[in-house]
Design an enzyme around this catalytic site. Structure first.
Site, PDB file in Angstrom:
ATOM      1  CG  PHE A 256      25.812  48.328   3.849  1.00  0.00           C
ATOM      2  CD1 PHE A 256      24.641  48.645   3.167  1.00  0.00           C
ATOM      3  CD2 PHE A 256      26.375  47.071   3.649  1.00  0.00           C
ATOM      4  CE1 PHE A 256      24.046  47.723   2.304  1.00  0.00           C
ATOM      5  CE2 PHE A 256      25.785  46.151   2.786  1.00  0.00           C
ATOM      6  CZ  PHE A 256      24.624  46.481   2.115  1.00  0.00           C
TER       7      PHE A 256
ATOM      8  CG  ASP B  81      29.080  44.448   9.698  1.00  0.00           C
ATOM      9  OD1 ASP B  81      29.977  43.781   9.155  1.00  0.00           O
ATOM     10  OD2 ASP B  81      28.013  44.759   9.120  1.00  0.00           O
TER      11      ASP B  81
ATOM     12  CE  LYS C 204      31.191  42.549   1.252  1.00  0.00           C
ATOM     13  NZ  LYS C 204      30.444  43.529   2.034  1.00  0.00           N
TER      14      LYS C 204
HETATM   15  C1  LIG Z   1      28.957  43.474   2.399  1.00  0.00           C
HETATM   16  C2  LIG Z   1      28.568  43.846   3.774  1.00  0.00           C
HETATM   17  C3  LIG Z   1      27.431  43.299   4.401  1.00  0.00           C
HETATM   18  C4  LIG Z   1      26.460  42.396   3.673  1.00  0.00           C
HETATM   19  O1  LIG Z   1      27.017  41.200   3.254  1.00  0.00           O
HETATM   20  P1  LIG Z   1      26.218  40.314   2.140  1.00  0.00           P
HETATM   21  O2  LIG Z   1      27.061  39.086   2.004  1.00  0.00           O
HETATM   22  O3  LIG Z   1      26.136  41.141   0.905  1.00  0.00           O
HETATM   23  O4  LIG Z   1      24.876  40.037   2.707  1.00  0.00           O
HETATM   24  C5  LIG Z   1      27.187  43.639   5.713  1.00  0.00           C
HETATM   25  N1  LIG Z   1      27.993  44.476   6.386  1.00  0.00           N
HETATM   26  C6  LIG Z   1      29.086  45.027   5.822  1.00  0.00           C
HETATM   27  C7  LIG Z   1      29.956  45.944   6.631  1.00  0.00           C
HETATM   28  C8  LIG Z   1      29.398  44.752   4.490  1.00  0.00           C
HETATM   29  O5  LIG Z   1      30.465  45.337   3.925  1.00  0.00           O
END
Ligand SMILES: *Cc1c(COP(=O)(O)O)cnc(C)c1O
Length: 398
Positions: free
Chosen positions: A140, A225, A254
């Site tokens: 994701f 990521d 985050k």
């Molecule tokens: C939450 C998340 C995203 C997206 O972040 P947003 O601030 O919601 O755009 C991307 N990659 C990972 C692994 C995530 O957990």
């Protein structure tokens, strides 16, 4: 004071229906505790999805935000401000140095930056065909069009065709499939060290080392990521440290602002140098308010040795969950954990009953619950949460 039914009516009538909301509206938080519109207390074992790692209303972060709001909220990125370069230096240090940063307002935007940078780097160095990005099934990376294309969940793609070209996916953990996918058109691989939204599934060390080797052999960038796993949550500052590898590009968000919207894309200096003035930008990104919050967050995460907290309280939580008869397995690392309830379980209904009982968590798959409490969570709060889970799951079918 507005009531819960009034809030639901307003939301139903005026907000786009994209979230599938749980039946609660929060108004206040302190540390691991949240309070709803009726004044009821909850234990927050989700942290806004691994965002509020220092807990709610952290005094040092709140003071930094309030002071900065009275000093300077915003200036254009056409000018320097006195905070953004210091934040860049701090993060570069945490990431081992030798890199450059670009700040963003969200995780998706951090990944957008990484994807644009990989395309520019690939096409500049290897020619116009070199723009493809290989992602992982179950991965994701966000909800914008490009990050959705990078996300390895085909069911999320269907309604939004055509997506940007040049994205494909291989099975997470399958080095042979990855090796076969890395043809001369691939500029980068994007991967999470633990698939958070994918169900809290950790990549093993040998796989990540093999992945690094494959990328090196083919001169392909490795984008990690760390938006959910970064900044101490898994028991190291970054998830890739568990495998002892160095990525070319790292994305963060985050926990970086503890709730203030800020993300970052870090790249090795040689890779970052593919970007020139005008190639990328953002109005708000790295503005004084967000940068000041993030500096306060990093200082506090370092002061409390956040990775150590995640390891200690994570081990306690994992042990307590494993002792519950309805929990068949616990996976993840540090304080990013999932409790697997077995093939016949209904995690969604179990999660609804947890909320009823005063514990905020999330059904990360149809059969597993995700727990990501603040890294500041106390021993007593972990014990209290585990007791709620045990109570709620008592009598649950396996
Ligand atoms: C939450 C998340 C995203 C997206 O972040 P947003 O601030 O919601 O755009 C991307 N990659 C990972 C692994 C995530 O957990």
């Amino acid at each position: 004071m507005i009531t819960y039914p009034e809030l639901v009516a307003l939301d139903d009538a005026h907000h786009m229906s994209v979230f599938g909301r749980a039946p609660v509206a929060f108004v206040r938080g302190s540390g691991t505790e949240l309070f709803d519109v009726n004044g009821r207390r909850y234990l927050d074992f989700l942290s806004g999805l691994a965002v509020t790692s220092l807990g709610h209303s952290h005094p040092a972060v709140a003071d930094a935000i309030a002071d900065q709001a009275r000093t300077l909220l915003h200036v254009s990125n056409l000018f320097l401000n006195d905070l953004q370069p210091r934040l860049a230096a701090q993060l570069d240090g945490l990431l081992g140095g030798g890199g450059r940063l670009f700040f963003t307002n969200s995780g998706a935007e951090a990944n957008e930056c990484a994807i644009k940078l990989a395309r520019k780097w690939g096409q500049t160095n290897f020619g116009p065909e070199r723009f493809h990005v290989v992602g992982m099934l179950g991965g994701f990376h966000g909800r914008t069009l490009a990050t959705l294309a990078a996300t390895g969940k085909p069911q999320l793609h269907e309604a939004f065709q055509p997506l940007p070209a040049g994205f494909r996916h291989v099975a997470y953990g399958d080095l042979g499939a990855l090796d076969a996918a890395l043809d001369g058109r691939v500029a980068a691989v994007i991967i999470e060290t633990i698939q958070g939204e994918g169900g809290v599934v950790a990549a093993d060390r040998d796989y990540l080392r093999g992945l690094r080797r494959c990328c090196d052999e083919r001169e392909v960038l490795l984008i990690i990521d760390e938006i959910q796993t970064g900044l101490g949550r898994t028991g190291t500052w970054f998830g890739f440290e568990h495998a002892g590898i160095r990525p070319d590009v790292v994305t963060l968000a985050k926990a970086l602002g503890n709730g203030m919207p800020i993300g970052a894309c870090w790249a090795r200096a040689e890779v970052a140098s593919a970007f020139h003035p005008g190639d990328h930008g953002s109005t708000y990104a790295g503005q004084p308010l967000a940068a000041r919050a993030a500096l306060a967050v990093l200082a506090e995460l370092e002061r409390i040795d956040a990775p150590h907290r995640a390891r200690t309280r994570g081990a306690q939580l994992a042990d307590a969950l494993l002792a519950i008869p309805a929990v068949v397995d616990v996976r993840g690392r540090g304080l990013l954990l999932a409790a697997e309830l077995g093939p016949a379980a209904d995690a969604k209904s179990a999660n609804a009953r947890l909320l009823d009982a005063g514990l905020v968590a999330n059904a990360v798959t149809p059969t597993a619950l995700r727990f990501a409490p603040p890294l500041t969570v106390s021993e007593g709060e972990v014990a209290e949460a585990a007791a709620i889970v045990a109570d709620v799951l008592a009598g649950e079918d396996r």
